[in-house]
Design an enzyme around this catalytic site. Structure first.
Site, PDB file in Angstrom:
ATOM      1  N   TYR A 155       1.006  -1.185  -0.133  1.00  0.00           N
ATOM      2  CA  TYR A 155       0.112  -0.106   0.137  1.00  0.00           C
ATOM      3  C   TYR A 155       0.819   1.160  -0.026  1.00  0.00           C
ATOM      4  O   TYR A 155       0.686   2.300  -0.202  1.00  0.00           O
ATOM      5  CB  TYR A 155      -1.016  -0.079   1.394  1.00  0.00           C
ATOM      6  N   LYS A 162      -3.159   8.413   2.959  1.00  0.00           N
ATOM      7  CA  LYS A 162      -4.522   8.244   3.711  1.00  0.00           C
ATOM      8  C   LYS A 162      -4.318   8.713   5.055  1.00  0.00           C
ATOM      9  O   LYS A 162      -5.153   9.173   5.667  1.00  0.00           O
ATOM     10  CB  LYS A 162      -4.923   6.696   3.548  1.00  0.00           C
TER      11      LYS A 162
END
Ligand code: 1JT
Length: 255
Positions: A155, A162
């Site tokens: 990720y 995020k």
């Protein structure tokens, strides 16, 4: 009684019928909201117009959040037409593919900037422009993922983006709360969207979640749509600055 009767919802990030934004658009329309959709560019125009028409969207407008002039132009045109906004859904992100494949420490300066610009700064910018149109208060909802607080394999830079997005949710909630504007994030479990399809080993991730999540299933985009309806509605009037997990409980499980 529908939950969003008389409200207008602007949904940003519909690229195709697998988009999380599309599931949210369907849910808000089902609950009686008037829908305004935005799409990123020429390439998405036809799809957004076809999908929007099927939900009787009142407007379908282009907006590349990487360009200040397009964001300003979108909200200017809504203001011109005296649109009062009640709900803003921000469901978009971007990172270079190689930054989701190579080791995180190899992330380039440009790749880092681009991911944070499109995926996190864009929320700040659209909230800034949307707030004056939310004259009766409103609800801003964005989409995040567990990789913001855990180092999830692959990720990478999106996790950092995020984390910035979730911190932005808290600062925006704090500043816009006095105007009756709530700002929250939904942390969805992994969903096989067009973006996710580009990620290697995504299918094995889905299989792992199915085994480990308390509900023993993957997240259905419709579950995210329903949670967004909740956050947008009067039912969530006491909730702001929050990250609501819609992931079958995956995030609570230990090894
Ligand atoms: C982007 C992509 C943002 C994929 C995304 C995303 N947010 C969630 N996903 C799905 C995903 C991706 C990975 C993952 C878990 C979930 C693609 C590029 C544009 C931005 O790794 C465990 C890599």
């Amino acid at each position: 009684m529908p939950l969003l009767e008389g409200k207008t919802a602007l949904v940003m990030g519909v690229a195709n019928r697998w988009s999380i934004a599309w599931a949210v658009a369907q849910a808000v329309v089902r609950e009686g909201a008037r829908l305004i959709l935005t799409y990123q560019g020429e390439r998405q125009k036809k799809t957004a117009e076809d999908l929007g028409a099927s939900l009787k969207a009142s407007k379908i407008l282009p907006c590349d959040v990487g360009r200040d002039a397009e964001v300003a132009g979108l909200f200017d045109s809504l203001k011109q037409e005296n649109v009062r906004l009640d709900v803003l859904v921000h469901s978009l992100a971007f990172a270079n593919r190689e930054d989701l494949e190579r080791p995180f420490h190899e992330t380039s300066r440009d790749g880092f900037s681009l991911a944070l610009d499109v995926s996190a700064y864009s929320l700040v910018k659209v909230a800034h422009h949307a707030a004056p149109l939310m004259s009766e208060g409103g609800s801003v909802v964005t989409l995040t993922y567990l990789g913001s607080t855990r180092a999830v394999k692959n990720y990478n830079i999106m996790g950092v983006a995020k984390a910035a997005l979730e911190a932005s949710v808290r600062y925006l909630a704090s500043e816009l709360g006095p105007q009756g504007i709530r700002v929250n994030a939904i942390s969805a479990g992994p969903i096989k969207t067009a973006s996710a399809r580009a990620v290697k080993d995504f299918s094995s991730m889905l299989a792992a979640v199915e085994q480990k999540a308390p509900l023993r299933k993957n997240t259905d985009p419709a579950e995210v749509g329903d949670a967004a309806v909740f956050l947008a509605s009067h039912l969530a009037r006491g909730i702001t600055g929050e990250v609501l997990f819609v992931d079958g409980g995956y995030n609570i499980v230990g090894l």
